[in-house]
Design a protein around this motif. Structure first.
Motif, short mmCIF file in Angstrom:
data_model
loop_
_atom_site.label_atom_id
_atom_site.label_comp_id
_atom_site.label_asym_id
_atom_site.label_seq_id
_atom_site.Cartn_x
_atom_site.Cartn_y
_atom_site.Cartn_z
N GLU A 222 39.42 38.78 36.40
CA GLU A 222 38.98 38.34 37.72
C GLU A 222 39.45 36.92 38.03
N ASP A 223 39.53 36.07 37.00
CA ASP A 223 39.96 34.69 37.24
C ASP A 223 41.41 34.62 37.68
N ALA A 224 42.19 35.64 37.33
CA ALA A 224 43.60 35.63 37.69
C ALA A 224 43.78 35.69 39.20
N GLU A 225 42.86 36.36 39.90
CA GLU A 225 42.98 36.46 41.35
C GLU A 225 42.93 35.08 42.00
N ALA A 226 42.21 34.14 41.37
CA ALA A 226 42.10 32.81 41.95
C ALA A 226 43.42 32.08 41.93
N LEU A 234 52.01 31.57 39.30
CA LEU A 234 52.35 32.90 39.82
C LEU A 234 51.24 33.86 39.43
N GLY A 235 50.62 34.50 40.43
CA GLY A 235 49.50 35.37 40.18
C GLY A 235 49.89 36.82 40.01
N PRO A 236 48.89 37.70 39.83
CA PRO A 236 49.15 39.13 39.65
C PRO A 236 49.80 39.76 40.88
N ARG A 237 50.66 40.76 40.62
CA ARG A 237 51.37 41.53 41.64
C ARG A 237 52.01 40.61 42.68
N GLN A 238 52.75 39.62 42.18
CA GLN A 238 53.47 38.71 43.06
C GLN A 238 54.96 38.70 42.72
N LEU A 239 55.75 38.34 43.71
CA LEU A 239 57.16 38.07 43.52
C LEU A 239 57.36 36.58 43.77
N GLY A 240 57.89 35.88 42.77
CA GLY A 240 58.08 34.45 42.90
C GLY A 240 59.51 34.04 42.65
N VAL A 241 59.87 32.85 43.16
CA VAL A 241 61.19 32.26 42.91
C VAL A 241 60.97 30.89 42.27
N TRP A 242 61.43 30.74 41.03
CA TRP A 242 61.27 29.50 40.28
C TRP A 242 62.57 28.71 40.32
N SER A 243 62.47 27.42 40.60
CA SER A 243 63.62 26.53 40.56
C SER A 243 63.65 25.82 39.22
#
Length: 342
Positions: A222-226, A234-243
């Protein structure tokens, strides 16, 4: 042609690897079976006795590693000539993808990157001479390296593997440093674990020499949603771009479906999971999708039940994507984005 921008070419047998050679497509696992630009298949007449089922090709196109995705054996080829056999540890080999990559260092030397002795130690070799370039003391951590990929500029190495639990992770290493300090290929590397600590990484790919696209799965914590409100994580079920240069997430967006296998395409990624989708990395929007081009629903680099990784190849000019199908190859014409900053 079926659907907007999809052409299908027939194949007489399973397509196990794909690489563009000009306007032709080649299956290197099958000894160089070729489809010319008119869609006509030309058999190679060469068959390997071992059941290799995947391949990676060097940037020059000269070298190939044909390997078994969930096995311990591989072949290094120079054209069609066998240079030598490759191996990896038997330890859990049937449970995760063979770690191997071919690429070019920033000085132009083509190299082989793999784990020839143990699952947690990455080695770099000059592909032309076989010389090992990573001699020295090592301090490996208990990481199952997989889905190795060199950045386009040859400076960094991505490993999208897993830790025992199991739990999907990503590591990025400095290849230039590793040539003088091989232990640089051990440990956390350049992608800090706090940047995705509560989300399992399911897929990652290079967008260019600096930017890395990363997709995460669901998390029951549950804490991951925060973390979705924290721009540093980067949280759950996300698409991220890291530089890599800025050491931060440039973009993070919630996505509704698993990303599966990612292929970098400039300001977009191609996601292959059940079918093909083109996604804008800056907004997370689906720009186009092709449900008629079915692929395996594979997610992540590990799993006791093996679902094969989709076989696909992006044309060097970014205009078309070739995707292996049960009866041949689907060639998708990709929409070209309007010119804008990345």
């Amino acid at each position: 042609m079926d659907g907007a921008g999809v052409v299908r070419w027939r194949a007489t047998g399973t397509v196990r690897s794909l690489v563009w050679d000009g306007e032709d497509l080649v299956d290197r696992v099958d000894g160089g079976r070729r489809w010319t630009s008119d869609g006509v298949e030309h058999l190679s007449g060469r068959v390997y006795a071992y059941p290799f089922d995947r391949a990676v090709v060097s940037p020059s196109g000269r070298y190939t590693v044909a390997y078994t995705e969930r096995g311990t054996k591989a072949l290094l080829l120079d054209g069609r000539r066998i240079v030598r056999e490759l191996d990896r540890s038997y330890y859990h080999a049937k449970d995760f993808d063979y770690p191997v990559a071919l690429g070019a260092l920033s000085d132009g030397r083509e190299v082989l990157v793999h784990c020839p002795e143990t699952y947690e130690v990455i080695e770099v070799e000059d592909v032309a001479t076989g010389e090992r370039l990573t001699h020295g003391e090592r301090t490996p951590t208990d990481v199952f390296h997989s889905r190795l990929a060199m950045s386009p500029d040859g400076r960094r190495l991505l490993s999208a593997g897993w830790l025992w639990s199991p739990f999907g992770i990503a590591r990025v290493y400095d290849l230039e440093q590793a040539l003088t300090e091989p232990a640089a290929l051990d440990g956390e590397g350049l992608l800090p674990s706090w940047s995705w600590a509560n989300a399992e990484i399911e897929a990652a790919c290079w967008l260019d020499g600096d930017r890395l696209a990363v997709a995460t799965g669901e998390d029951e914590d549950e804490d991951a949603e925060a973390d979705e409100g924290d721009p540093a994580v980067l949280g759950p079920r996300q698409l991220g771009v890291w530089s890599m240069s800025e050491r931060r997430w440039l973009h993070r967006h919630r996505v509704g479906l698993p990303m599966g296998t990612l292929i970098g395409h400039g300001r977009t990624v191609i996601a292959l999971c059940a079918y093909a989708r083109l996604i804008d990395v800056a907004s997370g929007a689906v720009l186009a999708e092709w449900p008629e081009v079915e692929v395996s629903p594979r997610v992540g680099s590990y799993g006791v039940r093996h679902v094969p990784t989709p076989v696909a190849a992006l044309h060097p000019d970014g205009s078309r994507l070739a995707v292996a199908q049960p009866d041949g190859i689907a060639i998708i014409t990709l929409p070209q984005p309007a010119s804008s900053p990345p």
